[in-house]
Design an enzyme around this catalytic site. Structure first.
Site, mmCIF file in Angstrom:
data_model
loop_
_atom_site.group_PDB
_atom_site.id
_atom_site.type_symbol
_atom_site.label_atom_id
_atom_site.label_comp_id
_atom_site.label_asym_id
_atom_site.label_seq_id
_atom_site.Cartn_x
_atom_site.Cartn_y
_atom_site.Cartn_z
ATOM 1 N N LYS A 42 14.537 13.095 16.086
ATOM 2 C CA LYS A 42 14.071 12.047 15.163
ATOM 3 C C LYS A 42 12.695 11.500 15.547
ATOM 4 O O LYS A 42 11.859 11.292 14.684
ATOM 5 C CB LYS A 42 15.031 10.852 15.200
ATOM 6 C CG LYS A 42 16.229 10.954 14.328
ATOM 7 C CD LYS A 42 16.874 9.603 14.083
ATOM 8 C CE LYS A 42 17.092 8.737 15.296
ATOM 9 N NZ LYS A 42 18.091 9.218 16.244
ATOM 10 N N ARG A 121 21.158 0.982 13.005
ATOM 11 C CA ARG A 121 22.060 1.791 13.825
ATOM 12 C C ARG A 121 23.513 1.440 13.540
ATOM 13 O O ARG A 121 24.409 2.118 14.019
ATOM 14 C CB ARG A 121 21.799 1.486 15.303
ATOM 15 C CG ARG A 121 20.721 2.331 15.964
ATOM 16 C CD ARG A 121 21.341 3.197 16.966
ATOM 17 N NE ARG A 121 20.701 3.642 18.175
ATOM 18 C CZ ARG A 121 19.465 3.774 18.526
ATOM 19 N NH1 ARG A 121 18.512 3.399 17.751
ATOM 20 N NH2 ARG A 121 19.114 4.262 19.680
ATOM 21 N N ARG A 160 13.564 16.262 27.254
ATOM 22 C CA ARG A 160 12.602 15.373 26.583
ATOM 23 C C ARG A 160 11.778 14.570 27.601
ATOM 24 O O ARG A 160 12.302 14.107 28.591
ATOM 25 C CB ARG A 160 13.381 14.415 25.678
ATOM 26 C CG ARG A 160 12.497 13.518 24.860
ATOM 27 C CD ARG A 160 13.195 13.044 23.646
ATOM 28 N NE ARG A 160 14.158 11.997 23.929
ATOM 29 C CZ ARG A 160 14.814 11.331 22.985
ATOM 30 N NH1 ARG A 160 14.620 11.631 21.718
ATOM 31 N NH2 ARG A 160 15.668 10.395 23.298
ATOM 32 N N ARG A 193 12.984 9.354 30.141
ATOM 33 C CA ARG A 193 13.508 8.009 29.910
ATOM 34 C C ARG A 193 14.839 7.827 30.624
ATOM 35 O O ARG A 193 15.632 8.760 30.687
ATOM 36 C CB ARG A 193 13.712 7.778 28.404
ATOM 37 C CG ARG A 193 12.439 7.511 27.683
ATOM 38 C CD ARG A 193 12.577 7.501 26.189
ATOM 39 N NE ARG A 193 13.918 7.318 25.671
ATOM 40 C CZ ARG A 193 14.229 7.373 24.378
ATOM 41 N NH1 ARG A 193 13.282 7.609 23.486
ATOM 42 N NH2 ARG A 193 15.447 7.205 23.971
ATOM 43 N N ARG A 204 25.636 7.210 24.957
ATOM 44 C CA ARG A 204 24.881 7.088 23.702
ATOM 45 C C ARG A 204 25.518 7.924 22.587
ATOM 46 O O ARG A 204 25.535 7.518 21.424
ATOM 47 C CB ARG A 204 23.426 7.522 23.910
ATOM 48 C CG ARG A 204 22.661 6.518 24.733
ATOM 49 C CD ARG A 204 21.348 7.068 25.161
ATOM 50 N NE ARG A 204 20.450 7.264 24.039
ATOM 51 C CZ ARG A 204 19.432 8.104 24.050
ATOM 52 N NH1 ARG A 204 19.200 8.852 25.105
ATOM 53 N NH2 ARG A 204 18.654 8.204 23.019
#
Ligand code: AMP
Length: 253
Positions: A42, A121, A160, A193, A204
């Site tokens: 995203k 969310r 990532r 992160r 998550r």
């Protein structure tokens, strides 16, 4: 078309900050929400879409990360709660998220349009966004739902890397920077992160399933949901998304 880059200062730092970018004069700016599980791409799609559509990329996660950089003492108690939730990979309470968004309502009203990434969310947040936009005489154009199988999502997340300064997103194999661990755009260091580490990823994914997946039902009922197959290169996925949303926005014969 404008060549001015949105600097996102007003969004990242809050109402006191002003945006240096002058919105492009668009006949019909895009006002979009991006959905999809963590790691589906995203953030990358938001950047690509922002470049192509000249709309500002508004990420609530980036607001919280920017606040974190200010340090505990500079933050309100509510923001400190938000930091603790984020570190644990949990969702920040709706009331805090909605305060953050309401403070930045000018970004939603921007003539250049917007691409919301990571907000809403929960269904409660979606209802609140709908109300805020209605009060401002605005409406969403589409909600893009990026879809990918779970094993591919996990591979994407663990690779990532995010820029410590401008928040640009890379991937060690899929979208590597020109120089290892250095941001192409601003030259600052790239990091993994905290919430992309395996223990946070699991929490998550569960939070996504529980709270965010019902949003697809919410936006389907409003005929705004556009599902996008998130296989392929970022550019292919972006082109697919633009074609699908333009088709969805075109007047029906
Ligand atoms: P993201 O960059 O969108 O993955 O967000 C990183 C973290 O910020 C999330 O794991 C949450 O802890 C928090 N966060 C960001 N946006 C929201 C939101 N809309 N609702 C609740 N928590 C959020």
């Amino acid at each position: 078309m404008s060549t001015v880059q949105n600097d996102r200062a007003a969004w990242l730092r809050g109402p006191a900050a002003s945006c240096s970018a002058k919105p492009a004069k668009l006949d019909h700016p895009w006002r979009l929400v991006l959905l999809g599980a963590p790691g589906v791409g995203k953030g990358t799609q938001a950047q690509l879409l922002a470049d192509q559509l000249h709309a500002c990329h508004l990420s609530t996660g980036d607001v919280f990360r920017a606040a974190k950089a200010l340090g505990e003492k500079a933050l309100t108690p509510a923001m400190n709660v938000a930091m603790a939730c984020m570190k644990a990979g949990r969702l920040v309470p709706d009331v805090t998220v909605l305060d953050v968004v309401r403070e930045r309502v000018n970004c939603l009203k921007c003539d250049g349009g917007f691409i919301l990434d990571g907000f809403p969310r929960t269904v409660l947040q979606a209802e609140a966004l709908e109300k805020i936009m209605r009060q401002e005489g605005l409406a969403l154009d589409a909600v893009l739902d990026f879809v990918l199988p779970l094993d591919q999502i996990v591979a994407r997340l663990s690779g990532r890397r995010t820029c410590t300064n401008c928040k640009a997103v890379y991937h060690v194999t899929g979208r590597p920077p020109k120089v290892e661990n250095i941001c192409d755009a601003c030259g600052k260091a790239l990091i993994q992160r905290e919430d992309d580490r395996p223990e946070s990823i699991r929490i998550r994914m569960a939070a996504y399933e529980e709270s965010t997946a019902p949003l697809t039902k919410f936006y389907t009922a409003r005929q705004l949901l556009v599902s996008i197959d998130a296989h392929g290169s970022p550019e292919e996925i972006c082109a697919r998304a633009i074609a699908a949303m333009e088709a969805a926005r075109a007047p029906k014969a």
